[in-house]
Design a protein around this motif. Sequence first.
Motif, short mmCIF file in Angstrom:
data_model
loop_
_atom_site.label_atom_id
_atom_site.label_comp_id
_atom_site.label_asym_id
_atom_site.label_seq_id
_atom_site.Cartn_x
_atom_site.Cartn_y
_atom_site.Cartn_z
N GLY A 136 0.40 -3.50 5.53
CA GLY A 136 0.44 -2.77 4.21
C GLY A 136 0.63 -3.71 3.34
N ARG A 196 -18.30 -8.88 -6.76
CA ARG A 196 -17.22 -9.75 -6.78
C ARG A 196 -17.14 -10.72 -7.96
NH1 ARG A 196 -15.25 -11.14 -1.71
NH2 ARG A 196 -15.34 -13.30 -1.97
N PRO A 222 -4.88 5.16 1.95
CA PRO A 222 -4.72 6.34 2.77
C PRO A 222 -3.54 6.00 3.55
CG PRO A 222 -6.62 5.17 3.69
CD PRO A 222 -6.04 4.32 2.32
N TYR A 223 -2.80 5.12 3.63
CA TYR A 223 -1.69 4.94 4.43
C TYR A 223 -0.61 4.18 3.46
CZ TYR A 223 -2.61 -0.19 4.98
OH TYR A 223 -3.06 -1.27 4.83
N LEU A 266 -28.66 -6.33 -1.61
CA LEU A 266 -27.34 -6.40 -1.12
C LEU A 266 -26.85 -7.69 -1.57
CD1 LEU A 266 -25.24 -5.56 1.23
CD2 LEU A 266 -26.62 -7.19 2.73
N ALA A 303 -12.54 -11.58 1.55
CA ALA A 303 -14.00 -11.53 1.79
C ALA A 303 -14.46 -9.97 2.07
CB ALA A 303 -14.67 -12.29 2.97
N ARG A 304 -13.35 -9.20 2.29
CA ARG A 304 -13.56 -7.87 2.43
C ARG A 304 -13.92 -6.92 1.25
NH1 ARG A 304 -8.47 -6.13 5.33
NH2 ARG A 304 -9.04 -8.12 6.55
N TYR A 305 -13.39 -7.42 0.15
CA TYR A 305 -13.71 -7.02 -1.35
C TYR A 305 -15.15 -7.23 -1.63
CZ TYR A 305 -8.87 -6.84 -0.81
OH TYR A 305 -7.54 -6.78 -0.03
N PHE A 310 -7.83 1.81 -6.67
CA PHE A 310 -7.88 2.02 -5.26
C PHE A 310 -6.54 2.98 -4.85
CE2 PHE A 310 -6.07 0.46 -1.19
CZ PHE A 310 -7.20 0.89 -0.12
N TYR A 328 -23.26 -7.77 -3.61
CA TYR A 328 -22.14 -8.70 -3.34
C TYR A 328 -21.81 -9.64 -4.59
CZ TYR A 328 -22.36 -7.76 1.65
OH TYR A 328 -22.44 -7.24 3.04
N ASN A 378 -9.60 -13.98 3.54
CA ASN A 378 -8.94 -12.60 3.41
C ASN A 378 -9.56 -11.68 2.29
OD1 ASN A 378 -6.78 -12.85 5.36
ND2 ASN A 378 -5.26 -13.82 4.01
N ARG A 404 -17.51 -0.77 0.70
CA ARG A 404 -16.47 0.62 1.18
C ARG A 404 -15.58 1.08 0.29
NH1 ARG A 404 -14.49 -3.02 4.40
NH2 ARG A 404 -15.90 -4.44 3.23
N TYR A 405 -14.92 0.11 -0.57
CA TYR A 405 -13.95 0.56 -1.48
C TYR A 405 -13.91 -0.44 -2.54
CZ TYR A 405 -11.49 -2.49 1.42
OH TYR A 405 -11.21 -3.84 2.11
N CYS A 428 0.81 -1.30 0.05
CA CYS A 428 -0.09 -0.06 0.19
C CYS A 428 1.03 1.07 0.12
CB CYS A 428 -0.92 0.02 1.43
SG CYS A 428 -2.18 -1.15 1.08
N VAL A 468 -0.93 -6.41 1.07
CA VAL A 468 -2.53 -6.77 0.69
C VAL A 468 -2.02 -8.45 0.98
CG1 VAL A 468 -4.35 -7.02 -0.77
CG2 VAL A 468 -3.11 -4.90 -0.41
#
Lengths: 480, 469
Positions: B183, B328, B83-84, B320, B303-305, B80, B324, B301, B309-310, B64, B185
């Motif tokens: 950081g 995906r 921010p860090y 919903l 699943a957050r995509y 993407f 999803y 790991n 949120r981004y 990142c 991924v």
Amino acid sequence: MSDWQAVIGLEIHVQLSTQSKLFSGASTAYGAEPNTQASFVDVALPGTLPVPNVDAIRKAAMFGLAVGADVAAESIFARKNYFYPDSPKGYQISQYERPIVAGGTVLARLDDGREITVQLTRAHLEEDAGKSVHDAFHAASGIDLNRAGTPLIEVVSEPVMHSSAEAVAYMKAVHRLVRWLGICDGNLQEGSFRCDANVSVHKPGTPFGTRCEIKNVNSFRFVEKAIDYEIERQIRAIENGETIVQETRLYDAAANKTRTMRSKEDAEDYRYFPDPDLPPIRIAPAEFEALRAALPELPDARRARYIDALGLPPYDADKLTEDRATSDYFEAVLGALPGQAKLAANWVNGELAAALNESQIEITASRIGAVDLAALLARIVDGTISGKIAKDVFAAMWAGEGSADAIIDAKGLRQISDTGAIAQMLDDVLAQFPEQVAKYRGGDAKLFQFLVGQAMKATKGKANPAQVNELLRERLDASR
Amino acid sequence: MIALTLASQRAACAAGTDLLNDALQRAEAAAGLNALITLDKPAGVATTGGDLAGIPFVHKDLFCTTGQRTTCGSKMLANFVSPYDATIVERLAASGAVSIGKANMDEFAMGSSNENSAFGPVLNPWDTARVPGGSSGGSAAIVAANVVAFATGSDTGGSVRQPAAFCGVTGFKPTYGRVSRFGMVAYASSLDQAGVIARSAADCAEVLQVMAGHDPRDATSVDRPVDDYRAALDRGVRGLRIGLARELFSAGVRDAMQATVHAALRELEAAGAVLVDIDLPTLPLSIPAYYVIAPAEASSNLARYDGVRYGHRAADAKGLRDLYSRSRAEGFGTEVKRRILTGTYVLSSGYYDAYYLRAQQVRRLIANDFARAFADVDLIAGPTTPDVAFKLGEKTADPLAMYAADINTVAVNLAGLPAMSVPAGFIDGLPAGLQLIGKAFDESTLFTAGHALQSRTDWHLALAPGAVR
């Protein structure tokens, strides 16, 4: 219907009162603007990693020690995988096969005085989810991740309770304990303490019935009502020849009903597995010792001591051990006024509790400190003032007029115990009310209290009541 | 022209070359290889101070960076911007090194050929009809193409070592926990480890010195001192015992590869190392174990995509579940989906014990095998890959054949050990790699051996036909 027996187990979610979240540095304070307390870790940005909060682990372990459970020297964080917008990682970090706390018991006392011992299955650490907000936006749901990652322990009981009264008594006992330990603020309205209830019915001697889980009940009263409703519903269904289906139900407080949320067939396969981002939680023997040493005297032990060693009635002991702040206050009063447990209990549970209630403040913020209250009570004990006058002094202290002694002096409230002075005053009273004296002597016994009252009035309540009684009786009866 | 090294870059800089401009020009010249997803001319570069002051390099596109987008080679994160900064991004920036771009890679580091990138395949500078290896294919190709002296990579099952071998450069994978994963991924958290690709073992040592060390933001990062790697370089291999693992020279390894790697090992022997034959009997089980554990972790790991949120979000989602599944389905490529499905399956109720738990048991056996072997030897050696770089498209239709080619690298990740691939000569004009495996946290001995070999040979400095001259 009376031969049915309900079988109830509770899963209580206890939010741990830590400064920061279980796996991030974000604040856990309640009530902030949405998403202002969600760090990069909490919103599950790519590449972020969880770092365990040692304070949360310590608090969970402390709970385990307090309920006499096995606190694991090594326990494991596991991922519970499911998709939902308020679960930003797509999994919740929880514990599965090796929780931090296994076993233990909680003693619960019912309103009728009956005691039950509830066995715990386990208590595991996990992170709370965020919140979905469904009514704030048109045709869209909002997500607030402030709560996401807040540490909690889920306290799972064995299915050993048989009525809503037992379940509520148990829930209250856990509530008292976690607040006593200082690991949870116990705020039910804010969701810091909430409960899922597993309910089934069967006839004793036969296998357990199929259970239903009532989700997310956040008041003692609703737990009672939801369980009562559910027991009724299941018995009625079975007696009507229906089969109970294993499912998750929601309690609708407005309708006082439970209704189906999802059936077992819809239940997710959470695919638990050990979280590879987190090494096992290890608690070294020295840390165990430190935790044991830091454990306060527990409420049940204190209650027993109050009854056995201090000779307090169970009612007083119960009231004093409802929460730790009250009990600690009482301890402090007693520390300054040894040997006067009953007097101290009466005042803490009576006058002080009423004043706190009236002013809507917590005992920790009491306008009269424990040592100052003890100083007031000392003046009752040494005969300087009567209990009745003490209440006036208490009110003045509450109003901030100073210490007990200062108020007694300033207001001239010192009790009159001089026999000569009291006798003189009584002679004056008797001379003032010759008619009443005559009637009393003629057999109207209740006029005695009238004359006592007049005597007290004449001294503005300062005369020693016992002496007034004695000397008045002497006078009236002797010359009859 | 010479191969770019840290030393050659410093010399050029001292002679007045603008290293940054030079690197950007080289990158333009090598653009046909498709090794970079993002090329940036960084603004306001500080070239003073730091061990790597002014040295241009590239990050694999899963670290990142606040200055450049981080795509992971996926449509899911095509736009993407983090921010860090990742910990190693911070550390390399603090050393003065200058990132000029982000290297192409297999999507979410899943692949062994770089053909799984949403940004197109990377071509091998030695033969543009061939793959550069993966998943750090862009990192290996950009170093082999002589654009930069080093690139960061990540290694979950060989993703630094195999592309380094295919591209004729040096690739170093540290012990699990030596370099922070914060950081980076995640693909498979218990196997992922950041590494470095450069020309030489000496250069890898210098860069790893900057990257390595404890990071409180990564709970799996290990809090122990970092060796002085540069001091290890000239220690010499006299008396060093190197175990030649029979299983790494198995029937699946092409004869020419066996002969080439043996010849390279004889150079180390000539320098004083002692070669001994050893066994790692459970090594053949590493492929099935790896392809259970890695997808299992990946399924969770990734699943957050979810499009919420981004990252990629499907347009006009109907509810919903639709958001999803379509986000995906559209955002992930075929290999990523295959591994998510596999991982979901092996963790499912009723299958967990037979697959995931079993694979973890096998993993323990493999680690035990290495531990036993290391009681007798200092390093373990074998070919990095069974063969040289294969042709583009050659294995895309057969995922199992692709997986099987990882046989010599994945066991190292399962055991968490440090390992390095060093150039070991050529077969029909294509590079071959020698893999050296070390004891946990003994990176130093790997650098010693790598440097000893590279002091006697110049395979690592050979320039590919596609290299910028």
